[in-house]
Design an enzyme around this catalytic site. Structure first.
Site, mmCIF file in Angstrom:
data_model
loop_
_atom_site.group_PDB
_atom_site.id
_atom_site.type_symbol
_atom_site.label_atom_id
_atom_site.label_comp_id
_atom_site.label_asym_id
_atom_site.label_seq_id
_atom_site.Cartn_x
_atom_site.Cartn_y
_atom_site.Cartn_z
ATOM 1 N N CYS A 12 0.872 -1.173 0.000
ATOM 2 C CA CYS A 12 0.000 0.000 0.000
ATOM 3 C C CYS A 12 0.915 1.231 0.000
ATOM 4 O O CYS A 12 2.119 1.107 0.232
ATOM 5 C CB CYS A 12 -0.853 0.000 1.260
ATOM 6 S SG CYS A 12 0.149 0.046 2.750
ATOM 7 N N CYS A 93 2.128 6.379 8.673
ATOM 8 C CA CYS A 93 1.282 6.544 7.486
ATOM 9 C C CYS A 93 0.316 7.716 7.695
ATOM 10 O O CYS A 93 -0.265 7.857 8.784
ATOM 11 C CB CYS A 93 0.492 5.258 7.262
ATOM 12 S SG CYS A 93 -0.747 5.431 5.983
ATOM 13 N N HIS A 121 -2.224 -4.689 18.702
ATOM 14 C CA HIS A 121 -1.653 -4.362 17.393
ATOM 15 C C HIS A 121 -0.870 -3.043 17.521
ATOM 16 O O HIS A 121 -1.346 -2.099 18.151
ATOM 17 C CB HIS A 121 -2.775 -4.228 16.352
ATOM 18 C CG HIS A 121 -2.253 -4.106 14.948
ATOM 19 N ND1 HIS A 121 -1.761 -2.929 14.457
ATOM 20 C CD2 HIS A 121 -2.107 -5.013 13.963
ATOM 21 C CE1 HIS A 121 -1.351 -3.121 13.210
ATOM 22 N NE2 HIS A 121 -1.547 -4.390 12.894
ATOM 23 N N GLU A 123 -0.350 -0.509 15.620
ATOM 24 C CA GLU A 123 -1.057 0.713 15.197
ATOM 25 C C GLU A 123 -2.080 1.121 16.263
ATOM 26 O O GLU A 123 -2.194 2.305 16.613
ATOM 27 C CB GLU A 123 -1.775 0.470 13.865
ATOM 28 C CG GLU A 123 -2.623 1.652 13.444
ATOM 29 C CD GLU A 123 -3.751 1.239 12.510
ATOM 30 O OE1 GLU A 123 -3.462 0.628 11.464
ATOM 31 O OE2 GLU A 123 -4.916 1.523 12.839
ATOM 32 N N THR A 158 -7.165 0.724 11.079
ATOM 33 C CA THR A 158 -7.243 1.054 9.651
ATOM 34 C C THR A 158 -7.449 -0.164 8.753
ATOM 35 O O THR A 158 -8.040 -0.059 7.695
ATOM 36 C CB THR A 158 -5.961 1.786 9.191
ATOM 37 O OG1 THR A 158 -4.847 0.956 9.469
ATOM 38 C CG2 THR A 158 -5.802 3.125 9.847
ATOM 39 N N SER A 218 1.707 -10.795 9.181
ATOM 40 C CA SER A 218 0.963 -9.647 8.662
ATOM 41 C C SER A 218 -0.540 -9.887 8.826
ATOM 42 O O SER A 218 -1.114 -10.785 8.194
ATOM 43 C CB SER A 218 1.308 -9.445 7.178
ATOM 44 O OG SER A 218 0.274 -8.755 6.527
ATOM 45 N N SER A 262 1.741 -5.549 2.773
ATOM 46 C CA SER A 262 3.156 -5.482 3.171
ATOM 47 C C SER A 262 4.026 -6.407 2.318
ATOM 48 O O SER A 262 5.171 -6.677 2.672
ATOM 49 C CB SER A 262 3.274 -5.868 4.645
ATOM 50 O OG SER A 262 2.556 -7.055 4.892
HETATM 51 S S1 SF4 Z 1 -2.754 -0.215 5.071
HETATM 52 FE FE1 SF4 Z 1 -1.980 0.984 6.815
HETATM 53 S S2 SF4 Z 1 0.002 1.720 6.146
HETATM 54 FE FE2 SF4 Z 1 -1.080 1.065 4.325
HETATM 55 S S3 SF4 Z 1 -2.039 2.935 3.480
HETATM 56 FE FE3 SF4 Z 1 -3.511 1.883 4.797
HETATM 57 S S4 SF4 Z 1 -3.278 2.781 6.805
HETATM 58 FE FE4 SF4 Z 1 -1.483 3.310 5.627
#
Ligand code: SF4
Length: 296
Positions: A12, A93, A121, A123, A158, A218, A262
């Site tokens: 991403c 990010c 996690h 994040e 997210t 992941s 990832s």
């Molecule tokens: S998956 Fe996570 S790191 Fe990738 S663009 Fe979305 S929020 Fe950002």
């Protein structure tokens, strides 16, 4: 046998950006990264070779530069870097940053912040660190939670799908409505991950086997594999092409390939190339005389 790639897959923009930032920084000297820049062993090995070491806490830092990954950290990291006298590369990010800022603002406005996500996690831990202790992460919308001042704000990790966040919100509200005066819902799901889930579902419609490429650590790659299995397609989650088992291809006509946010492009390409080799081998006659004109 046909091999089909998902329309959207792999890195991403947040992960790609973080890797580029860390790679650029590594040209100026060694870096200690607070956690893996990306949950993928292939990329982590490559970064290590260019001078990026993964550490799990600030106590382990010995490099002159530290890096915050795309997952982000709490607001105290800037001060901590100053205290340690190290340079900080903050690769949080922008989508995660938006969630952190929203959480901090909501807490200042008196809301109890609830994040739909896994509390352990990185994040989610990072976003919670912006809530001054007023945040909580849960997965079960019916879990009993305190709602002081009857004001509650719901955010999402997210990488959760929009669909699952919608379900979480509606069940949470149904369960707690008697204790809420004011409700805010901030959609912090990431469109990039959602696009990958949609593309995987689309892929599942035309395939009888799906290979999901990405780190076993992941979360979004594991979720992608689960999405394909839920669509009723035989699915295998692998990290590298070497794990492909030719037996999986027996009797299969269309094999799909997808990858988590990832997963580097080269890992995907290696898997597709290996699949093409195996398909060719399968198509080749096993009897060396097969197809040749009869000599008698
Ligand atoms: S998956 Fe996570 S790191 Fe990738 S663009 Fe979305 S929020 Fe950002």
């Amino acid at each position: 046998m046909r091999i089909v790639r998902a329309k959207v897959m792999g890195f991403c923009f947040g992960v790609r950006r973080a890797i580029e930032m860390v790679q650029a920084g590594a040209k100026e000297g060694p870096i200690d990264s607070l956690g893996s820049v990306v949950h993928n062993p292939v990329v982590v090995d490559k970064l290590r070779a260019s001078g990026v070491r993964v550490v799990s806490s600030l106590q382990e830092v010995s490099a002159p530069t530290i890096a915050v990954t795309a997952h982000g950290r709490g607001p105290e990291i800037t001060e901590e870097a100053q205290r340690l006298g190290v340079r900080l590369i903050d690769a949080t990010c922008p989508i995660v940053r938006k969630a952190q800022k929203a959480a901090a603002k909501l807490v200042d406005e008196g809301f109890r912040v609830i994040i739909y996500g896994e509390a352990d996690h990185p994040e989610v831990r990072g976003v919670l660190a912006w809530t001054k202790g007023q945040g909580l992460a849960i997965l079960d919308p019916e879990e009993e939670v305190e709602i002081p001042r009857r004001k509650v704000a719901l955010l999402s990790q997210t990488t959760k799908s929009e669909e699952s966040f919608v379900q979480f919100v509606s069940r949470f509200v149904a369960h707690n409505i008697g204790r809420i005066n004011e409700l805010r819902v901030i959609n912090t799901t990431c469109p990039e991950t959602d696009e990958r889930y949609h593309a995987a579902r689309e892929l599942a419609e035309e395939c009888d086997l799906i290979i999901v490429v990405g780190g076993r650590n992941s979360a979004n790659t594991r979720k992608l594999a689960q999405t394909c299995r839920d669509a009723g397609v035989e699915t295998y989650h692998i990290e590298t092409a070497a794990e492909l088992d030719p037996a999986w291809l027996e009797g299969k006509e269309v094999v799909g390939v997808t990858a988590g946010a990832s997963t580097p492009d080269e890992s995907i390409d290696e898997v597709v190339e290996r699949l093409a080799e195996l398909a060719q081998r399968r198509a080749a006659p096993t009897n060396p005389t097969e197809g040749k004109p009869c000599a008698v």
